[in-house]
Design a protein around this motif. Structure first.
Motif, PDB file in Angstrom:
ATOM      1  N   UNK A 185       0.817  -1.206   0.000  1.00 57.65           N
ATOM      2  CA  UNK A 185       0.000   0.000   0.000  1.00 57.65           C
ATOM      3  C   UNK A 185       0.861   1.270   0.000  1.00 57.65           C
ATOM      4  N   UNK A 186       2.125   1.155   0.372  1.00 59.77           N
ATOM      5  CA  UNK A 186       3.019   2.316   0.352  1.00 59.77           C
ATOM      6  C   UNK A 186       3.393   2.717  -1.076  1.00 59.77           C
ATOM      7  N   UNK A 187       3.333   1.763  -2.015  1.00 60.93           N
ATOM      8  CA  UNK A 187       3.783   2.025  -3.390  1.00 60.93           C
ATOM      9  C   UNK A 187       2.724   1.684  -4.437  1.00 60.93           C
ATOM     10  N   UNK A 188       1.498   1.401  -3.993  1.00 68.03           N
ATOM     11  CA  UNK A 188       0.382   1.089  -4.881  1.00 68.03           C
ATOM     12  C   UNK A 188      -0.851   1.843  -4.411  1.00 68.03           C
ATOM     13  N   UNK A 189      -1.651   2.320  -5.363  1.00 68.47           N
ATOM     14  CA  UNK A 189      -2.822   3.125  -5.019  1.00 68.47           C
ATOM     15  C   UNK A 189      -4.146   2.388  -5.181  1.00 68.47           C
ATOM     16  N   UNK A 190      -4.181   1.392  -6.063  1.00 69.72           N
ATOM     17  CA  UNK A 190      -5.444   0.749  -6.407  1.00 69.72           C
ATOM     18  C   UNK A 190      -5.351  -0.768  -6.252  1.00 69.72           C
ATOM     19  N   UNK A 191      -6.442  -1.374  -5.801  1.00 71.42           N
ATOM     20  CA  UNK A 191      -6.530  -2.825  -5.753  1.00 71.42           C
ATOM     21  C   UNK A 191      -7.894  -3.249  -6.292  1.00 71.42           C
ATOM     22  N   UNK A 192      -7.870  -4.220  -7.199  1.00 71.48           N
ATOM     23  CA  UNK A 192      -9.109  -4.737  -7.789  1.00 71.48           C
ATOM     24  C   UNK A 192      -9.304  -6.172  -7.343  1.00 71.48           C
ATOM     25  N   UNK A 193     -10.462  -6.442  -6.774  1.00 70.64           N
ATOM     26  CA  UNK A 193     -10.728  -7.787  -6.249  1.00 70.64           C
ATOM     27  C   UNK A 193     -11.200  -8.692  -7.391  1.00 70.64           C
ATOM     28  N   UNK A 194     -10.212  -9.177  -8.130  1.00 69.73           N
ATOM     29  CA  UNK A 194     -10.494 -10.015  -9.299  1.00 69.73           C
ATOM     30  C   UNK A 194     -10.607 -11.492  -8.946  1.00 69.73           C
ATOM     31  N   UNK A 195      -9.870 -11.962  -7.954  1.00 67.07           N
ATOM     32  CA  UNK A 195      -9.875 -13.382  -7.601  1.00 67.07           C
ATOM     33  C   UNK A 195      -9.573 -14.272  -8.790  1.00 67.07           C
ATOM     34  N   UNK A 196      -8.649 -13.834  -9.651  1.00 63.91           N
ATOM     35  CA  UNK A 196      -8.437 -14.453 -10.954  1.00 63.91           C
ATOM     36  C   UNK A 196      -7.755 -15.808 -10.886  1.00 63.91           C
ATOM     37  N   UNK A 197      -6.860 -15.990  -9.926  1.00 61.18           N
ATOM     38  CA  UNK A 197      -6.109 -17.241  -9.813  1.00 61.18           C
ATOM     39  C   UNK A 197      -6.031 -17.640  -8.347  1.00 61.18           C
ATOM     40  N   UNK A 198      -6.154 -18.931  -8.103  1.00 61.94           N
ATOM     41  CA  UNK A 198      -5.929 -19.451  -6.757  1.00 61.94           C
ATOM     42  C   UNK A 198      -4.494 -19.967  -6.678  1.00 61.94           C
ATOM     43  N   UNK A 199      -3.845 -19.704  -5.552  1.00 62.92           N
ATOM     44  CA  UNK A 199      -2.493 -20.193  -5.329  1.00 62.92           C
ATOM     45  C   UNK A 199      -2.466 -21.005  -4.039  1.00 62.92           C
ATOM     46  N   UNK A 200      -2.069 -22.257  -4.149  1.00 65.71           N
ATOM     47  CA  UNK A 200      -1.899 -23.067  -2.941  1.00 65.71           C
ATOM     48  C   UNK A 200      -0.452 -22.961  -2.483  1.00 65.71           C
ATOM     49  N   UNK A 201      -0.203 -23.416  -1.266  1.00 64.65           N
ATOM     50  CA  UNK A 201       1.138 -23.340  -0.676  1.00 64.65           C
ATOM     51  C   UNK A 201       1.556 -24.724  -0.199  1.00 64.65           C
ATOM     52  N   UNK A 202       2.080 -25.555  -1.101  1.00 65.33           N
ATOM     53  CA  UNK A 202       2.501 -26.888  -0.688  1.00 65.33           C
ATOM     54  C   UNK A 202       3.690 -26.845   0.272  1.00 65.33           C
ATOM     55  N   UNK A 203       3.646 -27.711   1.268  1.00 61.75           N
ATOM     56  CA  UNK A 203       4.774 -27.876   2.193  1.00 61.75           C
ATOM     57  C   UNK A 203       5.518 -29.133   1.770  1.00 61.75           C
ATOM     58  N   UNK A 204       6.809 -28.995   1.510  1.00 60.59           N
ATOM     59  CA  UNK A 204       7.620 -30.103   1.006  1.00 60.59           C
ATOM     60  C   UNK A 204       8.714 -30.468   1.997  1.00 60.59           C
ATOM     61  N   UNK A 205       9.045 -31.761   2.029  1.00 60.86           N
ATOM     62  CA  UNK A 205      10.195 -32.243   2.774  1.00 60.86           C
ATOM     63  C   UNK A 205      11.008 -33.140   1.855  1.00 60.86           C
ATOM     64  N   UNK A 206      12.320 -33.100   1.980  1.00 62.76           N
ATOM     65  CA  UNK A 206      13.171 -33.937   1.151  1.00 62.76           C
ATOM     66  C   UNK A 206      12.784 -35.403   1.312  1.00 62.76           C
TER      67      UNK A 206
END
Length: 326
Positions: A222-243
């Protein structure tokens, strides 16, 4: 003679039992890195996971978390986890898709209806199939944790329709589906590591970026951006991996605890993120950003060719199964 043999047998039995006990009681001190800030939900859920694993293994498996890419950048950590130079990583499926292309199916635009749909897919058969692909590359998926649906920010103008993105330089993660999606929307997608994103926005290397509200807030975009659009265009999951080699060297009991707890925390992580987002949007507005809701229809239509293209990559069956999952 009988007594000597009997005594020797007893000593051997005792030695064997002690050896087994020592092996089972071996301590494992693991390092888990992620990109979230110390006040991001990645650190919250990672710490909770570490605490539960320690408790359930009676302190024999200890996990230390390293936020803010302090253990290394995401691509380095994922590659390191696969080859064994790193223990664990909480990463993004976008980064992982560079090593395991099939994982990129998760990032197809507007593929998921909501968070419940996501959990049904990733905690079910499809999630297991993708995890097998990852395992073949040297890492075990502990769980498909949460990042969330992504929204576009920029410092130029409100974005309410695809035409507003034309020619705009938008930072995207290092994943091919993201590049294709923003090309379809008319933008100029620019892959940049997350750790370098704030400075890229500040210096005008890119005009905007796309992320869930937690990152917008904790990274102070928010310090360097003025606008946000709630598009919800892509979902990103966060897989947890172990060797994989490290994981398979552990007692079966510890392996099961890591997996069961990881699955448990995946569902908990989703609920944590959903519970936080309303307040995060209020805080973002309070920081001065203009928040615009969009009609998703034109965005869905503009990105439909991306899904059509990737049907040739991932196959009709996989995409159709995801879309038809209740």
């Amino acid at each position: 003679m009988y007594k000597k043999i009997s005594c020797m047998g007893g000593l051997l039995g005792l030695t064997f039992a002690l050896t087994l006990g020592t092996a089972h009681a071996q301590d494992y001190n693991l390092k888990l890195g992620h990109t979230g800030a110390p006040n991001h939900h990645f650190e919250t859920i990672s710490t909770q996971y570490a605490d539960l694993v320690s408790e359930r293994t009676n302190g024999h498996v200890k996990i230390t978390t390293y936020p803010s890419d302090s253990l290394g950048k995401q691509t380095e950590l994922v590659e390191g986890t696969m080859i064994g130079t790193n223990d664990m990583v909480l990463t993004s499926d976008a980064v992982l898709s560079n090593m395991v292309p099939e994982v990129g199916v998760i990032n197809l635009p507007f593929l998921f209806r909501d968070s419940e749909h996501v959990r049904h897919v990733l905690d079910g058969k499809i999630g297991e199939e993708l995890a097998e692909r990852v395992k073949a590359q040297g890492a075990v998926v502990i769980g498909w944790w949460e990042n969330g649906f992504r929204h576009v920010t920029n410092d130029k103008q409100p974005i309410t329709r695809p035409d507003d993105l034309k020619g705009m330089k938008i930072r995207v993660p290092e994943g091919p589906v993201f590049v294709e999606t923003f090309k379809a929307l008319g933008a100029n997608p620019t892959p940049i590591p997350f750790s370098e994103l704030y400075s890229a926005l500040q210096l005008g290397v890119v005009d905007g970026q796309e992320n869930p509200p937690a990152h917008i807030l904790t990274q102070k975009f928010y310090e360097v951006q003025d606008y946000v659009s709630r598009t919800g265009h892509i979902y990103l999951s966060s897989p947890v991996l172990i060797n994989r080699t490290l994981f398979e060297s552990m007692p079966a009991e510890y392996q099961q605890i890591l997996l069961d707890t990881g699955r448990e925390m995946a569902a908990k992580h989703t609920q944590l993120v959903l519970a936080q987002e309303d307040e995060q949007w209020r805080e973002i507005a309070a920081m001065g950003m203009e928040i615009d809701d969009v009609d998703k229809g034109p965005f869905v239509e503009a990105t439909r060719p991306v899904i059509d293209k990737y049907r040739q990559v991932f196959g009709d069956d996989l995409i159709d199964r995801i879309q038809s999952t209740p």
